[in-house]
Motif scaffolding. Structure first.
Motif, PDB file in Angstrom:
ATOM      1  N   MET A   1      41.489  52.949  26.724  1.00 33.01           N
ATOM      2  CA  MET A   1      42.744  53.170  27.556  1.00 33.01           C
ATOM      3  C   MET A   1      42.548  52.982  28.904  1.00 33.01           C
ATOM      4  SD  MET A   1      45.989  53.843  26.665  1.00 33.01           S
ATOM      5  CE  MET A   1      47.386  54.708  26.309  1.00 33.01           C
ATOM      6  N   LYS A   2      41.696  53.615  29.575  1.00 38.95           N
ATOM      7  CA  LYS A   2      41.581  53.562  31.197  1.00 38.95           C
ATOM      8  C   LYS A   2      41.397  52.093  31.593  1.00 38.95           C
ATOM      9  CE  LYS A   2      39.753  58.231  31.772  1.00 38.95           C
ATOM     10  NZ  LYS A   2      38.689  58.945  32.085  1.00 38.95           N
ATOM     11  N   ARG A   3      40.606  51.150  30.725  1.00 33.37           N
ATOM     12  CA  ARG A   3      40.520  49.796  31.016  1.00 33.37           C
ATOM     13  C   ARG A   3      41.833  49.064  31.134  1.00 33.37           C
ATOM     14  NH1 ARG A   3      35.396  48.740  27.625  1.00 33.37           N
ATOM     15  NH2 ARG A   3      37.087  48.880  26.105  1.00 33.37           N
ATOM     16  N   TRP A   4      42.680  49.320  30.019  1.00 31.51           N
ATOM     17  CA  TRP A   4      43.974  48.792  29.796  1.00 31.51           C
ATOM     18  C   TRP A   4      44.627  49.322  31.270  1.00 31.51           C
ATOM     19  CZ3 TRP A   4      45.498  49.874  24.173  1.00 31.51           C
ATOM     20  CH2 TRP A   4      44.768  49.231  23.402  1.00 31.51           C
ATOM     21  N   LEU A   5      44.761  50.384  31.668  1.00 30.42           N
ATOM     22  CA  LEU A   5      45.720  50.746  32.569  1.00 30.42           C
ATOM     23  C   LEU A   5      45.021  50.139  33.924  1.00 30.42           C
ATOM     24  CD1 LEU A   5      45.814  54.579  31.843  1.00 30.42           C
ATOM     25  CD2 LEU A   5      47.774  52.709  31.910  1.00 30.42           C
ATOM     26  N   ALA A   6      43.730  50.064  34.017  1.00 28.09           N
ATOM     27  CA  ALA A   6      43.024  49.211  35.339  1.00 28.09           C
ATOM     28  C   ALA A   6      43.431  47.954  35.236  1.00 28.09           C
ATOM     29  CB  ALA A   6      41.530  49.510  35.170  1.00 28.09           C
ATOM     30  N   ARG A   7      43.586  47.015  34.335  1.00 32.97           N
ATOM     31  CA  ARG A   7      43.842  45.957  34.175  1.00 32.97           C
ATOM     32  C   ARG A   7      45.268  45.666  34.311  1.00 32.97           C
ATOM     33  NH1 ARG A   7      39.237  44.805  34.899  1.00 32.97           N
ATOM     34  NH2 ARG A   7      37.853  44.273  33.149  1.00 32.97           N
ATOM     35  N   GLY A   8      45.949  46.653  34.120  1.00 31.66           N
ATOM     36  CA  GLY A   8      47.403  46.711  34.144  1.00 31.66           C
ATOM     37  C   GLY A   8      47.916  46.736  35.840  1.00 31.66           C
ATOM     38  N   ARG A   9      47.047  47.459  36.397  1.00 29.36           N
ATOM     39  CA  ARG A   9      47.087  47.657  37.927  1.00 29.36           C
ATOM     40  C   ARG A   9      46.530  46.380  38.732  1.00 29.36           C
ATOM     41  NH1 ARG A   9      45.936  53.080  36.662  1.00 29.36           N
ATOM     42  NH2 ARG A   9      43.667  52.804  36.871  1.00 29.36           N
ATOM     43  N   GLU A  10      45.764  45.674  38.128  1.00 34.49           N
ATOM     44  CA  GLU A  10      45.373  44.377  38.632  1.00 34.49           C
ATOM     45  C   GLU A  10      46.165  43.379  38.403  1.00 34.49           C
ATOM     46  OE1 GLU A  10      41.552  43.235  37.038  1.00 34.49           O
ATOM     47  OE2 GLU A  10      40.474  45.068  37.499  1.00 34.49           O
ATOM     48  N   LEU A  11      47.052  43.372  37.397  1.00 36.09           N
ATOM     49  CA  LEU A  11      47.948  42.523  37.121  1.00 36.09           C
ATOM     50  C   LEU A  11      49.254  42.609  37.898  1.00 36.09           C
ATOM     51  CD1 LEU A  11      47.987  42.046  33.341  1.00 36.09           C
ATOM     52  CD2 LEU A  11      47.279  40.242  34.859  1.00 36.09           C
ATOM     53  N   GLN A  12      49.342  43.737  38.268  1.00 30.36           N
ATOM     54  CA  GLN A  12      50.580  44.151  38.974  1.00 30.36           C
ATOM     55  C   GLN A  12      50.464  43.764  40.419  1.00 30.36           C
ATOM     56  OE1 GLN A  12      51.196  48.260  39.700  1.00 30.36           O
ATOM     57  NE2 GLN A  12      53.238  48.229  40.448  1.00 30.36           N
ATOM     58  N   ALA A  13      49.160  43.696  40.789  1.00 28.86           N
ATOM     59  CA  ALA A  13      48.890  43.467  42.336  1.00 28.86           C
ATOM     60  C   ALA A  13      48.985  41.781  42.330  1.00 28.86           C
ATOM     61  CB  ALA A  13      47.300  43.946  42.738  1.00 28.86           C
ATOM     62  N   LEU A  14      48.464  41.228  41.497  1.00 33.11           N
ATOM     63  CA  LEU A  14      48.665  39.659  41.328  1.00 33.11           C
ATOM     64  C   LEU A  14      50.142  39.398  41.182  1.00 33.11           C
ATOM     65  CD1 LEU A  14      45.686  38.919  38.878  1.00 33.11           C
ATOM     66  CD2 LEU A  14      45.707  38.484  41.294  1.00 33.11           C
ATOM     67  N   GLU A  15      50.867  40.059  40.555  1.00 32.89           N
ATOM     68  CA  GLU A  15      52.389  39.574  40.308  1.00 32.89           C
ATOM     69  C   GLU A  15      52.819  39.901  41.818  1.00 32.89           C
ATOM     70  OE1 GLU A  15      53.991  38.120  38.062  1.00 32.89           O
ATOM     71  OE2 GLU A  15      52.422  37.748  36.852  1.00 32.89           O
ATOM     72  N   ARG A  16      52.736  40.919  42.378  1.00 35.51           N
ATOM     73  CA  ARG A  16      53.171  41.193  43.667  1.00 35.51           C
ATOM     74  C   ARG A  16      52.756  40.166  44.653  1.00 35.51           C
ATOM     75  NH1 ARG A  16      55.681  45.237  46.942  1.00 35.51           N
ATOM     76  NH2 ARG A  16      55.035  45.020  48.915  1.00 35.51           N
ATOM     77  N   ALA A  17      51.417  39.707  44.762  1.00 36.82           N
ATOM     78  CA  ALA A  17      51.070  38.586  45.474  1.00 36.82           C
ATOM     79  C   ALA A  17      51.591  37.179  45.132  1.00 36.82           C
ATOM     80  CB  ALA A  17      49.582  38.479  45.421  1.00 36.82           C
ATOM     81  N   ARG A  18      51.944  36.923  44.049  1.00 32.18           N
ATOM     82  CA  ARG A  18      52.487  35.735  43.546  1.00 32.18           C
ATOM     83  C   ARG A  18      53.806  35.696  44.237  1.00 32.18           C
ATOM     84  NH1 ARG A  18      53.180  34.538  37.382  1.00 32.18           N
ATOM     85  NH2 ARG A  18      50.991  34.043  37.570  1.00 32.18           N
TER      86      ARG A  18
END
Length: 119
Positions: free
Chosen positions: A1-18
């Protein structure tokens, strides 16, 4: 579950950069230089494609199916961006086709000795 949340935060950062990159690109004005560079690259690619078609063993009808719309689009673009024409550069020796069929027009509408030439 923690890995999913970490990946979610990474995706959020990538989406913001995009989103930021898209906003920068959308607000950057297009100038004549970028239009000329794009047209110049397009002419090079189209010139190579048409030269290869002329040298191919494909039936003339099939070649014309591709060549005709490309030359018409090029003619329209030449009229639309007459002041932004790319540098004139002759094709290399042997890149001109002398196949049968109607004479071929250069982008911009000028007829060129029965052979397709793109700058």
């Amino acid at each position: 579950m923690k890995r999913w949340l970490a990946r979610g935060r990474e995706l959020q950062a990538l989406e913001r950069a995009r989103t930021e990159l898209d906003a920068n690109q959308a607000t950057t004005p297009v100038n004549k230089t970028t239009i000329q560079a794009a047209r110049s690259q397009w002419f090079k690619v189209v010139s190579l494609v048409l030269s290869n078609l002329e040298m191919s063993r494909a039936p003339a009808r099939d070649i014309e199916i591709i060549r005709g719309p490309v030359l018409r689009a090029s003619d329209r673009a030449g009229k639309r961006y007459a002041s932004a024409a790319p540098e004139e550069a002759p094709l290399e020796d042997g890149a001109q086709g002398a196949g049968p069929g109607p004479s071929k027009a250069e982008p911009g509408g000028a007829e060129v000795g029965g052979a397709s030439e793109l700058p």
